[in-house]
Design a protein around this motif. Structure first.
Motif, short mmCIF file in Angstrom:
data_model
loop_
_atom_site.label_atom_id
_atom_site.label_comp_id
_atom_site.label_asym_id
_atom_site.label_seq_id
_atom_site.Cartn_x
_atom_site.Cartn_y
_atom_site.Cartn_z
N ARG A 44 0.83 -1.27 0.04
CA ARG A 44 0.04 0.15 0.01
C ARG A 44 0.73 1.51 -0.01
NH1 ARG A 44 -4.78 2.44 2.39
NH2 ARG A 44 -4.27 3.90 3.92
N LEU A 45 1.82 1.25 0.92
CA LEU A 45 2.57 2.44 1.05
C LEU A 45 3.59 2.55 -0.27
CD1 LEU A 45 3.52 4.98 2.52
CD2 LEU A 45 5.26 3.41 3.71
N GLN A 47 3.17 1.49 -3.16
CA GLN A 47 2.15 1.91 -4.36
C GLN A 47 1.89 3.45 -4.28
OE1 GLN A 47 -0.63 -1.20 -5.02
NE2 GLN A 47 -2.06 0.18 -6.02
N ALA A 48 1.58 3.93 -3.14
CA ALA A 48 1.21 5.34 -2.96
C ALA A 48 2.47 6.17 -3.23
CB ALA A 48 0.95 5.71 -1.54
N HIS A 51 3.07 6.13 -7.10
CA HIS A 51 2.39 7.18 -7.69
C HIS A 51 2.62 8.73 -7.31
CE1 HIS A 51 -1.22 5.35 -9.47
NE2 HIS A 51 -1.41 4.45 -8.49
N GLY A 52 3.12 8.79 -6.14
CA GLY A 52 3.14 10.10 -5.48
C GLY A 52 4.43 10.73 -6.28
N LEU A 59 2.13 13.36 0.78
CA LEU A 59 3.38 12.56 0.97
C LEU A 59 4.67 13.05 0.76
CD1 LEU A 59 2.18 9.09 -1.04
CD2 LEU A 59 2.95 9.45 1.30
#
Lengths: 162, 60
Positions: A44-45, A47-48, A51-52, A59
């Motif tokens: 989850r982290l 992937q963020a 993306h970020g 973030l």
């Protein structure tokens, strides 16, 4: 549910895992051992953060306040120092995770969190932003110790408010 | 190493790493703990992660 009179291990969410790998999480005395997280929280982290890379969102503020770039955070969460964070291999838990998904309607994140916490006899601790909703409902339904940590500054790091 | 990432690099050990690792970033970057705690406690980061990931299997 953890016995409050005895130290217990802890399974943490993505935020607390990141603080741990950055050396910024100061565990309270009731916690024993290295904090643990699951593959789903790590994914989850990651992937963020991937993306970020193209955003200017919170973030970036998070990593900037932590004194690292998003790239460094991405590296640290994917190659965690084992003395700071243990990311549990999900493969030994596939049967239990599958059962939780089918029988309890848990999503992957909640199912892995429950399975790993049961295996370790650990409590689940998350930050406030992850403290309501599906995960909380599922963990409490599994009769595990679930708690929210609101953080404060201490000795060069962050620790839960008492 | 502060420019945006463009993919992966190969470390001295021959393994693939995200650009930015395994080399360390600027060690002199300040850590702003009060701001960090406030940002995490606000829930803004969790909401941003939910928005970016957008996967019901990874929703807290």
């Amino acid at each position: 549910v953890s016995d409050p009179t005895r130290p217990f291990p802890v399974v943490v969410d993505d935020h607390l895992a990141l603080l741990a790998v950055l050396g910024l999480l100061v565990l309270p005395p009731e916690i024993i051992g290295t904090p643990t997280t699951t593959y789903a929280w790590q994914l989850r982290l990651t992937q963020a953060l991937v993306h970020g890379r193209s955003t200017k969102g919170v973030l970036q503020r998070l990593t900037s306040n932590a004194g690292v770039t998003p790239q460094e955070a991405l590296f640290r969460i994917n190659r965690p120092d084992p003395q700071r964070l243990d990311v549990v291999d999900p493969r030994p838990f596939v049967w239990e995770v599958a059962a939780l998904r089918v029988e309890q309607g848990a999503n992957q994140l909640a199912a892995e969190t429950i399975a790993v916490s049961r295996h370790l006899g650990a409590a689940v601790r998350v930050i406030e932003g992850n403290g309501q909703g599906h995960l909380r409902d599922q963990v409490e339904r599994a009769s595990l110790d679930f708690g929210v940590w609101r953080l404060r500054e201490i000795d060069g790091g962050l620790t839960p408010e008492t | 190493m502060s420019e945006p990432m463009s993919g992966w690099s190969v470390g001295a050990d021959g393994r693939r790493y995200p650009v930015g690792g395994p080399e360390r970033e600027d060690p002199s970057a300040p850590v702003l703990l009060a701001e960090l705690a406030e940002l995490i406690n606000s829930g803004d980061v969790a909401r941003e992660i939910d928005r970016l990931v957008d996967d019901p299997d990874l929703t807290a």
